[in-house]
Design a protein around this motif. Sequence first.
Motif, PDB file in Angstrom:
ATOM      1  N   MET A 145       0.841  -1.207   0.000  1.00 31.74           N
ATOM      2  CA  MET A 145       0.000   0.000   0.000  1.00 31.74           C
ATOM      3  C   MET A 145       0.870   1.248   0.000  1.00 31.74           C
ATOM      4  N   ALA A 146       1.932   1.199   0.791  1.00 33.74           N
ATOM      5  CA  ALA A 146       2.835   2.349   0.876  1.00 33.74           C
ATOM      6  C   ALA A 146       3.379   2.683  -0.504  1.00 33.74           C
ATOM      7  N   THR A 147       3.765   1.684  -1.242  1.00 28.64           N
ATOM      8  CA  THR A 147       4.278   1.898  -2.593  1.00 28.64           C
ATOM      9  C   THR A 147       3.181   2.423  -3.518  1.00 28.64           C
ATOM     10  N   ILE A 148       2.038   1.790  -3.495  1.00 32.69           N
ATOM     11  CA  ILE A 148       0.926   2.174  -4.370  1.00 32.69           C
ATOM     12  C   ILE A 148       0.478   3.600  -4.098  1.00 32.69           C
ATOM     13  N   LEU A 149       0.402   3.969  -2.822  1.00 34.32           N
ATOM     14  CA  LEU A 149      -0.122   5.290  -2.444  1.00 34.32           C
ATOM     15  C   LEU A 149       0.973   6.346  -2.261  1.00 34.32           C
ATOM     16  N   CYS A 150       2.216   5.961  -2.541  1.00 33.44           N
ATOM     17  CA  CYS A 150       3.355   6.898  -2.411  1.00 33.44           C
ATOM     18  C   CYS A 150       3.445   7.473  -1.000  1.00 33.44           C
ATOM     19  N   LYS A 151       3.358   6.585  -0.027  1.00 31.81           N
ATOM     20  CA  LYS A 151       3.461   6.949   1.389  1.00 31.81           C
ATOM     21  C   LYS A 151       4.506   6.050   2.032  1.00 31.81           C
ATOM     22  N   SER A 152       4.961   6.438   3.204  1.00 36.77           N
ATOM     23  CA  SER A 152       5.868   5.568   3.947  1.00 36.77           C
ATOM     24  C   SER A 152       5.065   4.460   4.627  1.00 36.77           C
ATOM     25  N   LYS A 153       5.747   3.398   5.006  1.00 37.44           N
ATOM     26  CA  LYS A 153       5.075   2.313   5.731  1.00 37.44           C
ATOM     27  C   LYS A 153       4.489   2.823   7.038  1.00 37.44           C
ATOM     28  N   SER A 154       5.224   3.715   7.719  1.00 38.97           N
ATOM     29  CA  SER A 154       4.716   4.246   8.983  1.00 38.97           C
ATOM     30  C   SER A 154       3.484   5.122   8.748  1.00 38.97           C
ATOM     31  N   ALA A 155       3.431   5.837   7.637  1.00 33.97           N
ATOM     32  CA  ALA A 155       2.248   6.657   7.332  1.00 33.97           C
ATOM     33  C   ALA A 155       1.030   5.767   7.113  1.00 33.97           C
ATOM     34  N   ILE A 156       1.221   4.650   6.430  1.00 31.69           N
ATOM     35  CA  ILE A 156       0.110   3.712   6.211  1.00 31.69           C
ATOM     36  C   ILE A 156      -0.359   3.141   7.540  1.00 31.69           C
ATOM     37  N   SER A 157       0.559   2.814   8.417  1.00 25.87           N
ATOM     38  CA  SER A 157       0.197   2.308   9.740  1.00 25.87           C
ATOM     39  C   SER A 157      -0.597   3.352  10.522  1.00 25.87           C
ATOM     40  N   MET A 158      -0.155   4.596  10.478  1.00 23.39           N
ATOM     41  CA  MET A 158      -0.855   5.677  11.191  1.00 23.39           C
ATOM     42  C   MET A 158      -2.250   5.910  10.604  1.00 23.39           C
ATOM     43  N   ILE A 159      -2.373   5.860   9.289  1.00 17.57           N
ATOM     44  CA  ILE A 159      -3.678   6.024   8.638  1.00 17.57           C
ATOM     45  C   ILE A 159      -4.626   4.940   9.119  1.00 17.57           C
ATOM     46  N   ARG A 160      -4.150   3.704   9.152  1.00 18.64           N
ATOM     47  CA  ARG A 160      -4.998   2.591   9.575  1.00 18.64           C
ATOM     48  C   ARG A 160      -5.406   2.729  11.042  1.00 18.64           C
ATOM     49  N   THR A 161      -4.490   3.160  11.881  1.00 17.96           N
ATOM     50  CA  THR A 161      -4.804   3.359  13.300  1.00 17.96           C
ATOM     51  C   THR A 161      -5.841   4.473  13.478  1.00 17.96           C
ATOM     52  N   ARG A 162      -5.669   5.574  12.766  1.00 17.06           N
ATOM     53  CA  ARG A 162      -6.647   6.678  12.837  1.00 17.06           C
ATOM     54  C   ARG A 162      -8.014   6.241  12.319  1.00 17.06           C
ATOM     55  N   MET A 163      -8.010   5.432  11.278  1.00 14.05           N
ATOM     56  CA  MET A 163      -9.279   4.937  10.743  1.00 14.05           C
ATOM     57  C   MET A 163     -10.011   4.085  11.775  1.00 14.05           C
ATOM     58  N   GLU A 221      -9.914   4.433  14.948  1.00 11.25           N
ATOM     59  CA  GLU A 221     -10.494   5.378  15.907  1.00 11.25           C
ATOM     60  C   GLU A 221     -11.723   6.073  15.327  1.00 11.25           C
ATOM     61  N   LYS A 222     -11.686   6.431  14.056  1.00  8.35           N
ATOM     62  CA  LYS A 222     -12.837   7.071  13.416  1.00  8.35           C
ATOM     63  C   LYS A 222     -14.041   6.136  13.387  1.00  8.35           C
ATOM     64  N   ILE A 223     -13.793   4.874  13.048  1.00 12.22           N
ATOM     65  CA  ILE A 223     -14.886   3.916  12.897  1.00 12.22           C
ATOM     66  C   ILE A 223     -15.459   3.478  14.236  1.00 12.22           C
ATOM     67  N   PHE A 224     -14.594   3.211  15.212  1.00 15.09           N
ATOM     68  CA  PHE A 224     -15.047   2.642  16.484  1.00 15.09           C
ATOM     69  C   PHE A 224     -15.136   3.634  17.632  1.00 15.09           C
ATOM     70  N   GLY A 225     -14.578   4.834  17.440  1.00 16.28           N
ATOM     71  CA  GLY A 225     -14.635   5.838  18.486  1.00 16.28           C
ATOM     72  C   GLY A 225     -13.752   5.523  19.690  1.00 16.28           C
ATOM     73  N   LYS A 226     -12.758   4.693  19.488  1.00 14.99           N
ATOM     74  CA  LYS A 226     -11.817   4.352  20.559  1.00 14.99           C
ATOM     75  C   LYS A 226     -10.497   3.945  19.937  1.00 14.99           C
ATOM     76  N   SER A 227      -9.468   3.880  20.764  1.00 15.63           N
ATOM     77  CA  SER A 227      -8.155   3.486  20.269  1.00 15.63           C
ATOM     78  C   SER A 227      -8.143   2.021  19.866  1.00 15.63           C
ATOM     79  N   GLY A 228      -7.361   1.740  18.857  1.00 14.36           N
ATOM     80  CA  GLY A 228      -7.200   0.370  18.391  1.00 14.36           C
ATOM     81  C   GLY A 228      -5.944   0.270  17.546  1.00 14.36           C
ATOM     82  N   THR A 229      -5.701  -0.898  17.046  1.00 12.40           N
ATOM     83  CA  THR A 229      -4.489  -1.116  16.272  1.00 12.40           C
ATOM     84  C   THR A 229      -4.779  -1.167  14.777  1.00 12.40           C
TER      85      THR A 229
END
Length: 93
Positions: A54-72, A74-82
Amino acid sequence: MHPSEKKDNRYTFLSVLDNVYDDLTQRILNLANLNPTELRVVYLLKIGVQPADMATILCKSKSAISMIRTRMYEKIFGKSGTATALDEYIQNF
């Protein structure tokens, strides 16, 4: 390839995803207001693309993809998650 052909291909791809996965786009947007990059991550997760790819496809770093997924999560469930918990949820969604 002409830019309009790329746009047509993108909409065809999204249409196929929505047909195969029961209107995936609308169902996920009903859960949370996701931005275009987050939606792309959902689509890529759904078809089994690994985060490093995904990082390659979206021109992002691996850590950015991880952060996006973590924020998502939180957006979906309204709480912290992995990021991994989000991956599992989307794959079963």
